[in-house]
Enzyme design. Structure first.
Site, short mmCIF file in Angstrom:
data_model
loop_
_atom_site.label_atom_id
_atom_site.label_comp_id
_atom_site.label_asym_id
_atom_site.label_seq_id
_atom_site.Cartn_x
_atom_site.Cartn_y
_atom_site.Cartn_z
N GLU A 126 0.86 -1.19 0.00
CA GLU A 126 0.00 0.00 0.00
C GLU A 126 0.89 1.23 0.00
O GLU A 126 1.99 1.21 0.59
CB GLU A 126 -0.89 -0.01 1.26
CG GLU A 126 -1.75 1.24 1.37
CD GLU A 126 -2.79 1.15 2.49
OE1 GLU A 126 -2.67 0.29 3.38
OE2 GLU A 126 -3.74 1.97 2.46
N ASN A 172 -12.16 -3.19 1.38
CA ASN A 172 -11.03 -3.48 2.27
C ASN A 172 -11.54 -3.86 3.66
O ASN A 172 -11.93 -4.99 3.89
CB ASN A 172 -10.09 -2.27 2.32
CG ASN A 172 -8.99 -2.44 3.36
OD1 ASN A 172 -8.39 -3.51 3.43
ND2 ASN A 172 -8.74 -1.43 4.16
N GLU A 173 -11.60 -2.88 4.57
CA GLU A 173 -12.02 -3.21 5.95
C GLU A 173 -13.45 -2.76 6.17
O GLU A 173 -13.73 -2.03 7.11
CB GLU A 173 -11.09 -2.52 6.95
CG GLU A 173 -9.83 -3.30 7.19
CD GLU A 173 -8.92 -2.65 8.24
OE1 GLU A 173 -9.18 -1.51 8.64
OE2 GLU A 173 -7.94 -3.31 8.62
N CYS A 224 -6.66 1.02 3.37
CA CYS A 224 -7.57 2.16 3.45
C CYS A 224 -7.47 3.06 2.22
O CYS A 224 -8.40 3.82 1.94
CB CYS A 224 -7.28 2.97 4.70
SG CYS A 224 -7.64 2.05 6.20
O1 AHR Z 1 -1.88 -1.49 6.98
C1 AHR Z 1 -2.31 -0.22 7.37
C2 AHR Z 1 -3.81 -0.11 7.37
O2 AHR Z 1 -4.35 -0.96 8.34
C3 AHR Z 1 -4.52 -0.53 6.12
O3 AHR Z 1 -4.57 0.48 5.20
C4 AHR Z 1 -5.89 -0.86 6.60
O4 AHR Z 1 -6.51 -1.85 5.83
C5 AHR Z 1 -5.69 -1.28 8.03
O5 AHR Z 1 -6.52 -0.61 8.88
#
Ligand code: AHR
Length: 676
Positions: free
Chosen positions: A78, A398-399, A265
């Site tokens: 990321e 994602n989350e 994120c």
């Molecule tokens: O890895 C850092 C962040 O942690 C990522 O962007 C997210 O998916 C998680 O909350």
């Protein structure tokens, strides 16, 4: 026959050659209690003192269990911590096209007042309309990403879009050290009245981690400049405008099975307007419009803001697929599912407006896999890759959490499964590895027969140790698990041995349960030491160097010693004892691979039984340990916690081995069954 078997020996015990065969016969005939007693005796004989801890590890060599996914151990990249811009993407100039909201950010202008301006009339690129107008005599200084790292003797490629306003402007390009001295120079002449890309090469006369770039306007008249860029010539695979070779090498060395990208994120965005949109990251570099990086101000209140953090998308979706291919990893893109980050705005795309998001997913599959005769396949071919990238995995969100996610995931799955059954979908299990949200999502995803569910855990070492058996009782009939983001967070958020041991403990659990845990990746992957927002991280970098953490070594040990089949293993130790093991079998090399984590402060003298094997040979031991749990690697001492390899003399399918305190051991033992 593999050459290692030339070394094979019939069973003999190394502690007492004379008594070897009789002891071994006795061993096979002994019951469990007898074996334990004998084991204690052997440990005593071997060490001369009564060992502090003892154990029996019993591996069932002849009864392999589940097949292990060849892409089990992967990486998640990321653009956080200056992972892409200022990191993996080797561009050395920050704000090269003057498109940041403050167009001068990253630049210092030395010129008489009101003689330099940002203009947008007849730009070189309509997508990135800003350019700078500079008179003769002016100097533009770029600070790079916390400086510009240059190495003595290496060549740097400068390029710029330029247009003359006066008669004969020229450019002098200099690399400048922290004392203002030149480290290399080049000239650009022949700037005409129309926009044109000009290039020049500079050779650095010294190594300097915090150099600056100077662009000095000479001659007469004035000049318009845009896309002012500097790359090392030595990029990964020497691709112009490519990736930092040393950082990619760190990934390649992990031999990752997959590469998850771009987030995290970043996929979600704080608001939907700045979510990650893959179509804005492909095509000509000048058409890729930079946006604010969502980590720019996320942790500003915790003192980890980075006001100069933007995404140039120079490392976009094409470069991503290419990178995955280069390092032999399966691509695993993640797309926004119509939801912005639920820790921030929680913006939602109404269900009746979700189609463009689903279309983005369909188009991405076409970009990755479609023939060059299709619209998106044609773009891939034009960018230099007519062959498909063979994408088989796709993450939806994602989350995310809540019924809103399930509704949106359901819409995506309905369309994608109908049109692309060959692509497996990864669904979210939210940000936590337990609790109401997690249970709700798992229940619904089971009903929806999701392929793979992505679990995330950022938890303290104790949680990791006590979750080493987490998957032993998981439902075998439901979706598979992807441990998509995990890292052990010590109180200091240190990348130390304790964190690495606790991650290794959980990873033995992933491996023992490889029938349900299909893939796993640590997170985050990279962090720039001068510009991070989140820690711990797997790999630290500065402008010139890379640093492997103990966690990196653990990832590498597991990935490069994967094996093809799970072997059942039993340990005599109690679960609370912080002694963990898993075993696999490499069907190509005919080896048992035993991974043992001794997170206690004592050596554990174990009797290892490779049941069902009647021939073994000298193997290999890789050991990762250090004297204190708090030990970390630093740029000054990068190898403080690093694996050491040694020969492993094994003379019998039952042998004693001492596992040092605070260690991860990987034992590779050639083994065979000759009498079926
Ligand atoms: O890895 C850092 C962040 O942690 C990522 O962007 C997210 O998916 C998680 O909350």
């Amino acid at each position: 026959m593999h050459s290692q078997f030339l070394n094979f020996r019939k069973p003999v015990a190394h502690f007492s050659a004379a008594a070897a065969s009789s002891v071994l016969h006795t061993w096979t005939a002994l019951g469990r209690a007898g074996k334990m007693a004998l084991h204690c005796l052997l440990a005593t004989v071997a060490s001369g003192v009564l060992a502090a801890e003892t154990a029996t590890l019993s591996v069932q060599f002849d009864k392999p269990g589940a097949r292990i996914n060849s892409a089990m151990w992967g990486v998640f990249f990321e653009d956080i911590n200056f992972g892409a811009d200022g990191g993996l993407y080797a561009e050395l100039v920050k704000n090269r096209s003057f498109e940041f909201p403050d167009p001068y950010m990253g630049w210092r202008i030395l010129a008489p007042p009101n003689t330099v301006s940002i203009d947008t009339s007849r730009p070189a690129s309509s997508a990135q309309p800003n350019f700078i107008q500079v008179p003769v005599g002016a100097t533009l200084l770029n600070e790079g990403f916390r400086g510009i790292g240059v190495r003595k003797g290496e060549t740097y490629v400068f390029s710029v879009d330029a247009r003359a306003r006066g008669r004969r402007p020229a450019l002098r390009i200099e690399l400048i050290n922290t004392n203002g001295h030149s480290l290399g120079t080049a000239r650009i002449r022949g700037i005409g009245r129309d926009w044109k890309r000009h290039t020049a090469q500079l050779r650095a006369s010294a190594t300097q981690p915090h150099a600056r770039l100077a662009v000095i306007v000479e001659g007469s008249g004035s000049v318009d400049l845009d896309m002012i860029s500097l790359f090392p010539r030595n990029t990964w695979k020497n691709r112009p405008g490519g990736l930092r070779a040393d950082m990619v090498q760190m990934l390649a060395d992990l031999e990752p099975g997959f590469l998850r990208f771009p987030g995290g994120c970043i996929v979600e965005g704080r608001y939907l307007t700045n979510r990650y949109q893959w179509k804005n990251t492909v095509g000509h570099i000048a058409e890729r419009v930079p946006i604010i990086n969502r980590w720019n101000d996320e942790f500003a209140r915790r003192g980890r803001g980075a006001a100069d953090y933007y995404q140039s998308f120079g490392l976009g979706f094409f470069e991503y697929f290419q990178l995955a291919e280069d390092i032999g990893a399966e691509p695993m893109p993640i797309l926004n599912c119509g939801m912005a980050c639920q820790f921030n705005s929680s913006e939602l795309v109404p269900l009746n407006e979700l189609d463009p998001y689903i279309q983005d997913a369909l188009d991405l599959i076409e970009f990755a896999n479609g023939p060059a005769s299709t619209r998106w396949g044609a773009l891939r071919a034009k960018m230099g890759h007519p062959e498909p990238f063979h994408m088989k995995l796709l993450g939806i969100g994602n989350e995310q959490w809540g019924p809103q996610y399930i509704e949106r995931y359901g819409r995506f799955a309905e369309v994608l499964k109908a049109k692309h059954p060959e692509v497996q979908l990864i669904a979210a299990a939210g940000p936590d590895p337990a609790g109401e949200r997690f249970n709700f999502l798992w229940g619904k995803l089971r009903e929806l027969k999701a392929d793979i569910v992505d679990e995330h855990f950022y938890r303290p070492p104790d949680w990791f140790f006590s979750n080493a058996y987490r998957y032993d009782d998981y439902d075998r009939l439901g979706p598979e698990v992807f441990a998509g983001e995990y890292a052990s967070h010590t109180r200091e958020r240190a990348s130390n041995l304790e964190a690495a041991l606790s991650e290794a403990a959980v990873m033995t659990g992933f491996e023992r349960n490889a029938d349900v845990v299909r893939m796993a990746a640590y997170a985050p992957l990279f962090a720039h030491v001068d510009a991070w927002q989140w820690r711990p991280d797997l790999i630290y970098v500065d402008n010139l160097n890379v640093l492997a953490t103990p966690s990196y070594h653990v990832q590498k040990l597991f990935s490069r010693n994967r094996g093809d089949m799970v072997l059942p293993i039993k340990s005599s130790t109690a679960r609370e004892e912080r002694f963990y093991a898993s075993a696999t079998r490499d069907m190509t090399t005919d080896e048992v691979i035993l991974k043992v984590v001794n997170a206690t402060t004592n050596a554990v003298d174990a009797m290892v039984e490779i049941n069902g094997a009647d021939m073994v040979a000298t193997g290999k031991l890789t050991l990762l340990t250090s004297s204190r749990l708090t030990d970390e690697n630093t740029f000054a001492h990068p190898e403080k916690v690093a694996p050491v390899e040694d020969k492993l003399d094994v003379f019998s399918p039952t042998f004693s081995h001492s596992f040092p305190p605070r260690s991860v051991s990987v034992l590779r033992i050639p083994a065979r069954v000759t009498q079926q």
